[in-house]
Design a protein around this motif. Structure first.
Motif, PDB file in Angstrom:
ATOM      1  N   PRO A 108       0.783  -1.245   0.000  1.00 41.28           N
ATOM      2  CA  PRO A 108       0.000   0.000   0.000  1.00 41.28           C
ATOM      3  C   PRO A 108       0.816   1.298   0.000  1.00 41.28           C
ATOM      4  O   PRO A 108       0.420   2.272  -0.614  1.00 41.28           O
ATOM      5  N   MET A 109       1.959   1.304   0.665  1.00 41.67           N
ATOM      6  CA  MET A 109       2.736   2.545   0.769  1.00 41.67           C
ATOM      7  C   MET A 109       3.941   2.585  -0.171  1.00 41.67           C
ATOM      8  O   MET A 109       4.758   3.484  -0.107  1.00 41.67           O
ATOM      9  N   GLY A 110       4.060   1.586  -1.036  1.00 36.91           N
ATOM     10  CA  GLY A 110       5.104   1.616  -2.055  1.00 36.91           C
ATOM     11  C   GLY A 110       6.469   1.132  -1.618  1.00 36.91           C
ATOM     12  O   GLY A 110       7.445   1.310  -2.346  1.00 36.91           O
ATOM     13  N   ALA A 111       6.574   0.498  -0.472  1.00 37.29           N
ATOM     14  CA  ALA A 111       7.868  -0.042  -0.037  1.00 37.29           C
ATOM     15  C   ALA A 111       8.085  -1.466  -0.569  1.00 37.29           C
ATOM     16  O   ALA A 111       9.173  -2.011  -0.417  1.00 37.29           O
ATOM     17  N   PHE A 112       7.046  -2.060  -1.177  1.00 31.80           N
ATOM     18  CA  PHE A 112       7.127  -3.415  -1.740  1.00 31.80           C
ATOM     19  C   PHE A 112       7.539  -4.430  -0.679  1.00 31.80           C
ATOM     20  O   PHE A 112       8.260  -5.375  -0.947  1.00 31.80           O
ATOM     21  N   LEU A 113       7.037  -4.212   0.543  1.00 30.65           N
ATOM     22  CA  LEU A 113       7.429  -4.984   1.717  1.00 30.65           C
ATOM     23  C   LEU A 113       6.330  -5.961   2.114  1.00 30.65           C
ATOM     24  O   LEU A 113       5.186  -5.559   2.325  1.00 30.65           O
ATOM     25  N   SER A 114       6.690  -7.245   2.223  1.00 29.33           N
ATOM     26  CA  SER A 114       5.752  -8.291   2.625  1.00 29.33           C
ATOM     27  C   SER A 114       6.365  -9.124   3.748  1.00 29.33           C
ATOM     28  O   SER A 114       7.576  -9.338   3.778  1.00 29.33           O
ATOM     29  N   ALA A 115       5.510  -9.604   4.659  1.00 36.48           N
ATOM     30  CA  ALA A 115       5.959 -10.426   5.783  1.00 36.48           C
ATOM     31  C   ALA A 115       5.539 -11.876   5.573  1.00 36.48           C
ATOM     32  O   ALA A 115       4.461 -12.151   5.050  1.00 36.48           O
ATOM     33  N   PHE A 116       6.395 -12.780   6.011  1.00 32.95           N
ATOM     34  CA  PHE A 116       6.136 -14.221   5.903  1.00 32.95           C
ATOM     35  C   PHE A 116       6.388 -14.866   7.254  1.00 32.95           C
ATOM     36  O   PHE A 116       7.380 -14.557   7.922  1.00 32.95           O
ATOM     37  N   LYS A 117       5.493 -15.782   7.623  1.00 32.16           N
ATOM     38  CA  LYS A 117       5.604 -16.456   8.917  1.00 32.16           C
ATOM     39  C   LYS A 117       6.873 -17.294   8.994  1.00 32.16           C
ATOM     40  O   LYS A 117       7.490 -17.404  10.045  1.00 32.16           O
ATOM     41  N   ASN A 118       7.249 -17.904   7.880  1.00 31.74           N
ATOM     42  CA  ASN A 118       8.470 -18.714   7.919  1.00 31.74           C
ATOM     43  C   ASN A 118       9.370 -18.396   6.735  1.00 31.74           C
ATOM     44  O   ASN A 118       8.924 -17.913   5.693  1.00 31.74           O
ATOM     45  N   LYS A 119      10.634 -18.644   6.938  1.00 30.33           N
ATOM     46  CA  LYS A 119      11.647 -18.298   5.945  1.00 30.33           C
ATOM     47  C   LYS A 119      11.452 -19.073   4.643  1.00 30.33           C
ATOM     48  O   LYS A 119      11.698 -18.531   3.558  1.00 30.33           O
ATOM     49  N   ALA A 120      11.008 -20.318   4.724  1.00 33.13           N
ATOM     50  CA  ALA A 120      10.816 -21.127   3.514  1.00 33.13           C
ATOM     51  C   ALA A 120       9.793 -20.479   2.575  1.00 33.13           C
ATOM     52  O   ALA A 120      10.003 -20.442   1.355  1.00 33.13           O
ATOM     53  N   ASP A 121       8.690 -19.980   3.119  1.00 36.69           N
ATOM     54  CA  ASP A 121       7.695 -19.303   2.280  1.00 36.69           C
ATOM     55  C   ASP A 121       8.270 -18.034   1.658  1.00 36.69           C
ATOM     56  O   ASP A 121       8.007 -17.717   0.502  1.00 36.69           O
ATOM     57  N   ALA A 122       9.067 -17.303   2.435  1.00 37.57           N
ATOM     58  CA  ALA A 122       9.692 -16.082   1.923  1.00 37.57           C
ATOM     59  C   ALA A 122      10.687 -16.411   0.806  1.00 37.57           C
ATOM     60  O   ALA A 122      10.734 -15.719  -0.210  1.00 37.57           O
ATOM     61  N   GLU A 123      11.456 -17.470   1.000  1.00 36.92           N
ATOM     62  CA  GLU A 123      12.421 -17.877  -0.027  1.00 36.92           C
ATOM     63  C   GLU A 123      11.721 -18.333  -1.302  1.00 36.92           C
ATOM     64  O   GLU A 123      12.191 -18.057  -2.409  1.00 36.92           O
ATOM     65  N   LYS A 124      10.587 -18.998  -1.157  1.00 37.32           N
ATOM     66  CA  LYS A 124       9.809 -19.428  -2.331  1.00 37.32           C
ATOM     67  C   LYS A 124       9.290 -18.202  -3.091  1.00 37.32           C
ATOM     68  O   LYS A 124       9.388 -18.147  -4.325  1.00 37.32           O
ATOM     69  N   ALA A 125       8.771 -17.227  -2.372  1.00 35.03           N
ATOM     70  CA  ALA A 125       8.293 -15.996  -3.013  1.00 35.03           C
ATOM     71  C   ALA A 125       9.456 -15.251  -3.657  1.00 35.03           C
ATOM     72  O   ALA A 125       9.325 -14.709  -4.763  1.00 35.03           O
ATOM     73  N   GLN A 126      10.602 -15.238  -2.996  1.00 38.00           N
ATOM     74  CA  GLN A 126      11.781 -14.574  -3.541  1.00 38.00           C
ATOM     75  C   GLN A 126      12.233 -15.256  -4.834  1.00 38.00           C
ATOM     76  O   GLN A 126      12.587 -14.577  -5.804  1.00 38.00           O
ATOM     77  N   ALA A 127      12.209 -16.588  -4.877  1.00 42.99           N
ATOM     78  CA  ALA A 127      12.604 -17.320  -6.080  1.00 42.99           C
ATOM     79  C   ALA A 127      11.675 -16.980  -7.245  1.00 42.99           C
ATOM     80  O   ALA A 127      12.117 -16.896  -8.399  1.00 42.99           O
ATOM     81  N   ASP A 128      10.404 -16.739  -6.938  1.00 44.07           N
ATOM     82  CA  ASP A 128       9.406 -16.434  -7.964  1.00 44.07           C
ATOM     83  C   ASP A 128       9.381 -14.955  -8.340  1.00 44.07           C
ATOM     84  O   ASP A 128       9.220 -14.603  -9.511  1.00 44.07           O
ATOM     85  N   LYS A 129       9.554 -14.078  -7.349  1.00 51.03           N
ATOM     86  CA  LYS A 129       9.353 -12.635  -7.559  1.00 51.03           C
ATOM     87  C   LYS A 129      10.627 -11.803  -7.443  1.00 51.03           C
ATOM     88  O   LYS A 129      10.594 -10.597  -7.684  1.00 51.03           O
TER      89      LYS A 129
END
Length: 145
Positions: A108-129
């Motif tokens: 919403p504020m343009g920082a492109f910042l998202s939170a993930f409960k666990n590192k594996a989900d964040a790494e999966k999103a990072q690999a994709d995005k």
């Protein structure tokens, strides 16, 4: 005298129990961000602060929560919460989350910042995005810089 002492203990216990230090549900589409005053509508980027006294502050994005934190002593805050990107509307402990800043995931504020409960989900999103991963501590350092 013993009755008065017992009564005083009971009153203190009730006062202690009445201070509810817990998150509140965000009413998307009607609650406003405490920092920027925008209406909170994004169900994957919202955030909350809960103080030691149980006061809840709601935000449309984690970056608004971080900016708002400058108004508080850290010792006054009991909970820092962010929406879990993979589970919309679910608040997670921001201090234990893994964060991703990716220009492929608008917030919403343009920082492109998202939170993930666990590192594996964040790494999966990072690999994709794409993007950069942060812990709570490294994220705070980035926003203070």
């Amino acid at each position: 005298m013993q009755t008065l002492k017992h009564y005083s203990s009971l009153v203190l216990l009730l006062l202690f129990l009445s201070c509810n230090v817990s998150p509140e549900p965000i009413n998307y589409g009607s609650d406003s961000c405490q920092f920027c005053t925008m209406t909170i509508v994004d169900k994957v980027h919202a955030a909350e602060i809960v103080t030691q006294k149980g006061k809840v502050y709601k935000f449309d994005a984690t970056e608004c929560m971080i900016n708002f934190m400058n108004d508080f002593e850290a010792s006054e805050i009991q909970l820092y919460l962010s929406n879990n990107y993979t589970e919309p509307e679910v608040l997670i402990d921001a201090t234990k989350a893994t964060f991703l800043i990716s220009d492929q995931i608008p917030s919403p504020m343009g920082a492109f910042l998202s939170a993930f409960k666990n590192k594996a989900d964040a790494e999966k999103a990072q690999a994709d995005k794409g993007g950069q991963l942060y812990t709570w501590e490294t994220l705070l350092a980035k926003f203070k810089a």
